[in-house]
Structure formats: C-alpha cells, structure tokens
Design a protein around this motif. Structure first.
Motif, PDB file in Angstrom:
ATOM      1  N   LEU A 180     -23.773 -34.266  10.066  1.00 20.80           N
ATOM      2  CA  LEU A 180     -24.670 -33.265   9.489  1.00 20.80           C
ATOM      3  C   LEU A 180     -23.936 -32.004   9.054  1.00 20.80           C
ATOM      4  O   LEU A 180     -24.141 -31.507   7.942  1.00 20.80           O
ATOM      5  CB  LEU A 180     -25.777 -32.920  10.493  1.00 20.80           C
ATOM      6  CG  LEU A 180     -26.742 -34.056  10.834  1.00 20.80           C
ATOM      7  CD1 LEU A 180     -27.725 -33.620  11.906  1.00 20.80           C
ATOM      8  CD2 LEU A 180     -27.484 -34.523   9.592  1.00 20.80           C
ATOM      9  N   ARG A 184     -22.305 -33.366   5.536  1.00 18.13           N
ATOM     10  CA  ARG A 184     -23.462 -33.004   4.725  1.00 18.13           C
ATOM     11  C   ARG A 184     -23.661 -31.494   4.597  1.00 18.13           C
ATOM     12  O   ARG A 184     -24.606 -31.035   3.967  1.00 18.13           O
ATOM     13  CB  ARG A 184     -24.744 -33.648   5.296  1.00 18.13           C
ATOM     14  CG  ARG A 184     -24.677 -35.159   5.431  1.00 18.13           C
ATOM     15  CD  ARG A 184     -24.212 -35.855   4.163  1.00 18.13           C
ATOM     16  NE  ARG A 184     -25.030 -35.490   3.007  1.00 18.13           N
ATOM     17  CZ  ARG A 184     -24.656 -35.672   1.752  1.00 18.13           C
ATOM     18  NH1 ARG A 184     -23.465 -36.166   1.480  1.00 18.13           N
ATOM     19  NH2 ARG A 184     -25.466 -35.327   0.770  1.00 18.13           N
ATOM     20  N   TRP A 186     -24.643 -29.108   6.531  1.00 26.66           N
ATOM     21  CA  TRP A 186     -25.738 -28.389   7.169  1.00 26.66           C
ATOM     22  C   TRP A 186     -25.167 -27.228   7.970  1.00 26.66           C
ATOM     23  O   TRP A 186     -24.029 -27.284   8.447  1.00 26.66           O
ATOM     24  CB  TRP A 186     -26.510 -29.309   8.121  1.00 26.66           C
ATOM     25  CG  TRP A 186     -27.419 -30.290   7.459  1.00 26.66           C
ATOM     26  CD1 TRP A 186     -27.297 -30.835   6.219  1.00 26.66           C
ATOM     27  CD2 TRP A 186     -28.592 -30.870   8.045  1.00 26.66           C
ATOM     28  NE1 TRP A 186     -28.314 -31.720   5.978  1.00 26.66           N
ATOM     29  CE2 TRP A 186     -29.134 -31.769   7.086  1.00 26.66           C
ATOM     30  CE3 TRP A 186     -29.227 -30.732   9.268  1.00 26.66           C
ATOM     31  CZ2 TRP A 186     -30.280 -32.505   7.317  1.00 26.66           C
ATOM     32  CZ3 TRP A 186     -30.378 -31.475   9.513  1.00 26.66           C
ATOM     33  CH2 TRP A 186     -30.905 -32.343   8.556  1.00 26.66           C
ATOM     34  N   SER A 187     -25.974 -26.194   8.149  1.00 27.35           N
ATOM     35  CA  SER A 187     -25.576 -25.128   9.063  1.00 27.35           C
ATOM     36  C   SER A 187     -25.741 -25.631  10.499  1.00 27.35           C
ATOM     37  O   SER A 187     -26.507 -26.570  10.756  1.00 27.35           O
ATOM     38  CB  SER A 187     -26.444 -23.888   8.854  1.00 27.35           C
ATOM     39  OG  SER A 187     -27.783 -24.145   9.281  1.00 27.35           O
ATOM     40  N   ARG A 190     -29.418 -25.294  11.527  1.00 23.81           N
ATOM     41  CA  ARG A 190     -30.303 -26.348  11.034  1.00 23.81           C
ATOM     42  C   ARG A 190     -30.067 -27.656  11.791  1.00 23.81           C
ATOM     43  O   ARG A 190     -31.029 -28.351  12.166  1.00 23.81           O
ATOM     44  CB  ARG A 190     -30.077 -26.565   9.536  1.00 23.81           C
ATOM     45  CG  ARG A 190     -31.033 -27.590   8.925  1.00 23.81           C
ATOM     46  CD  ARG A 190     -30.708 -27.857   7.474  1.00 23.81           C
ATOM     47  NE  ARG A 190     -31.624 -28.850   6.907  1.00 23.81           N
ATOM     48  CZ  ARG A 190     -31.413 -29.501   5.782  1.00 23.81           C
ATOM     49  NH1 ARG A 190     -30.300 -29.270   5.076  1.00 23.81           N
ATOM     50  NH2 ARG A 190     -32.285 -30.377   5.334  1.00 23.81           N
ATOM     51  N   ALA A 191     -28.799 -27.984  12.009  1.00 28.29           N
ATOM     52  CA  ALA A 191     -28.489 -29.224  12.719  1.00 28.29           C
ATOM     53  C   ALA A 191     -29.011 -29.195  14.152  1.00 28.29           C
ATOM     54  O   ALA A 191     -29.552 -30.188  14.644  1.00 28.29           O
ATOM     55  CB  ALA A 191     -26.976 -29.458  12.718  1.00 28.29           C
ATOM     56  N   TRP A 194     -32.888 -29.642  14.041  1.00 26.16           N
ATOM     57  CA  TRP A 194     -33.310 -30.976  13.657  1.00 26.16           C
ATOM     58  C   TRP A 194     -32.992 -32.001  14.737  1.00 26.16           C
ATOM     59  O   TRP A 194     -33.833 -32.853  15.076  1.00 26.16           O
ATOM     60  CB  TRP A 194     -32.643 -31.390  12.345  1.00 26.16           C
ATOM     61  CG  TRP A 194     -33.223 -32.668  11.806  1.00 26.16           C
ATOM     62  CD1 TRP A 194     -34.284 -32.803  10.980  1.00 26.16           C
ATOM     63  CD2 TRP A 194     -32.772 -34.000  12.107  1.00 26.16           C
ATOM     64  NE1 TRP A 194     -34.533 -34.142  10.736  1.00 26.16           N
ATOM     65  CE2 TRP A 194     -33.623 -34.893  11.421  1.00 26.16           C
ATOM     66  CE3 TRP A 194     -31.745 -34.510  12.884  1.00 26.16           C
ATOM     67  CZ2 TRP A 194     -33.467 -36.279  11.484  1.00 26.16           C
ATOM     68  CZ3 TRP A 194     -31.576 -35.893  12.955  1.00 26.16           C
ATOM     69  CH2 TRP A 194     -32.433 -36.764  12.262  1.00 26.16           C
ATOM     70  N   THR A 213     -37.771 -31.567   8.948  1.00 32.29           N
ATOM     71  CA  THR A 213     -36.368 -31.295   8.603  1.00 32.29           C
ATOM     72  C   THR A 213     -36.196 -29.825   8.354  1.00 32.29           C
ATOM     73  O   THR A 213     -37.148 -29.108   8.153  1.00 32.29           O
ATOM     74  CB  THR A 213     -35.959 -32.097   7.358  1.00 32.29           C
ATOM     75  OG1 THR A 213     -36.833 -31.768   6.284  1.00 32.29           O
ATOM     76  CG2 THR A 213     -36.012 -33.571   7.633  1.00 32.29           C
TER      77      THR A 213
END
Length: 213
Positions: A180, A184, A186-187, A190-191, A194, A213
C-alpha cells in the motif's frame, strides 16, 4: 596481586562513534547503489576510517547489514504496543492499536526496510536468517493480539484463533505496508486506517460499519 582492567569512557565513546559512522555510511551507500554494488573499502572511505576498522567495529558486509536491521526488529514501539493491546477491553481498539504499532515500526525504519530489504533484497543467507527471525517475532506478536481477541470473545464464529493470526498477518503484516505505501503510494495514515478497518471486518463478530477506503 590482582590487576584491574582499565576502562576509558572516552575510548568507549570513540568506538561507538566509529561504529555509528560505519553504519551510517554503509546505509547511505547501500540505498544508493544496492548491497551488491558496495565494497568494504568504499564504506571505509565514506566513514573516513581504515578498512580493518570497519571489520573490528562492525564486521563484514553481512554483519553490517544485520546490524542495520536490528533497530527495526527491536523497536521499543513493539513492546509498548503489545502492552496497550493486552490492557484494552475493546476488540476494535485492540486491532486499531495493532495497526498503529505496526505502522509506527515500519514508518520509523522505512528507508532501510523498504528501500533495501524489500525492493532490492540482498540475498545473504546470514541476513535472511535475521529476517526470518524477525518474521517469527512478528507472528508471535500477532498471536498475542489474537489471544487478546479470543479472551474478549470477539472473534467471528467462523474464525479460529489460528486463522485470526493469519488474517492479522494478511492485513497488518509487512507486505501490507510494502504494497500500500511502497508500491501504491498510499500515505501511512490512509494505510493504517484502511488496514485496521479491513481487519475489524474480517475478524470481529460485531464489526459494524461497512469497510470504507
């Protein structure tokens, strides 16, 4: 007559500073060129020490790599997080704390763990052994989290304690962060949010809200 060993704090401090210089230089070079592209001589030059000093202060290249990895495997956040998990009586909080703890450990050592050990793994048997021990310790920590959820009678009826460990590993293990955040982009915030929600949905019988999400 007995002889007393001489202890020099100044000498001890100098040795520690030398070791730190070697490790810092090695990490910079490893990240820039990859493990295979760096020699002991280049590490010595970058640290402004002689080649024999590198060997005496840290060791050979696998030894240097192992020493660089140790802080990530022994981060105090792990023990602190487990203590908080085992003190919590709320299943959702247990999982959220676990997500936070695994996030902090990865975030603090991200450049090294992702930049060197994941994207371009060294392939050294000695280093692999250390990584394997780290993975075993990770599983043991997640087992304690699963045990806490069992004690709180929080698991879904179709999830066994052993499966709970596997599910925690899937959602909060190293590859979740590497995928993630690393692949990908993601911060970490955020990870963390989620993965915690996903783990709650997969594990808890009173999961409540739909996964977002």
């Amino acid at each position: 007559m007995t002889t007393r060993k001489y202890h020099s704090p100044r000498r001890t401090d100098a040795a520690a500073a030398t070791r730190e210089a070697v490790l810092s230089s090695a990490q910079t070079l490893f990240l820039a060129r990859g493990y295979a592209g760096v020699t002991i001589g280049e590490i010595a030059e970058a640290a402004n020490v002689a080649v024999p000093t590198v060997y005496s202060s840290v060791g050979n290249k696998p030894g240097i790599l192992t020493a660089l990895l140790q802080p990530a495997l022994t981060d105090p956040a792990i023990a602190d997080n487990l203590a908080a998990v085992e003190a919590s009586n709320d299943p959702r909080t247990v999982i959220e704390l676990t997500a936070e703890g695994t996030r902090l450990t990865h975030e603090r050592h991200w450049d090294l763990v992702y930049g060197l050990f994941y994207r371009n793994p060294p392939g050294e048997p000695a280093v692999k052994a250390v990584l394997d021990r780290g993975a075993d310790d990770y599983v043991q920590a997640l087992t304690r989290v699963a045990d806490r959820l069992v004690a709180l009678d929080a698991l879904r009826a179709d999830v066994s304690p052993a499966e709970a460990v596997d599910i925690l590993w899937f959602h909060l293990g190293p590859h979740a962060w590497m995928t993630l955040v690393g692949q990908r982009a993601w911060s970490f915030d955020r990870a963390q949010t989620w993965t915690a929600r996903a783990a709650c949905q997969a594990l808890l019988k009173d999961a409540g809200d739909e996964l977002k999400t």
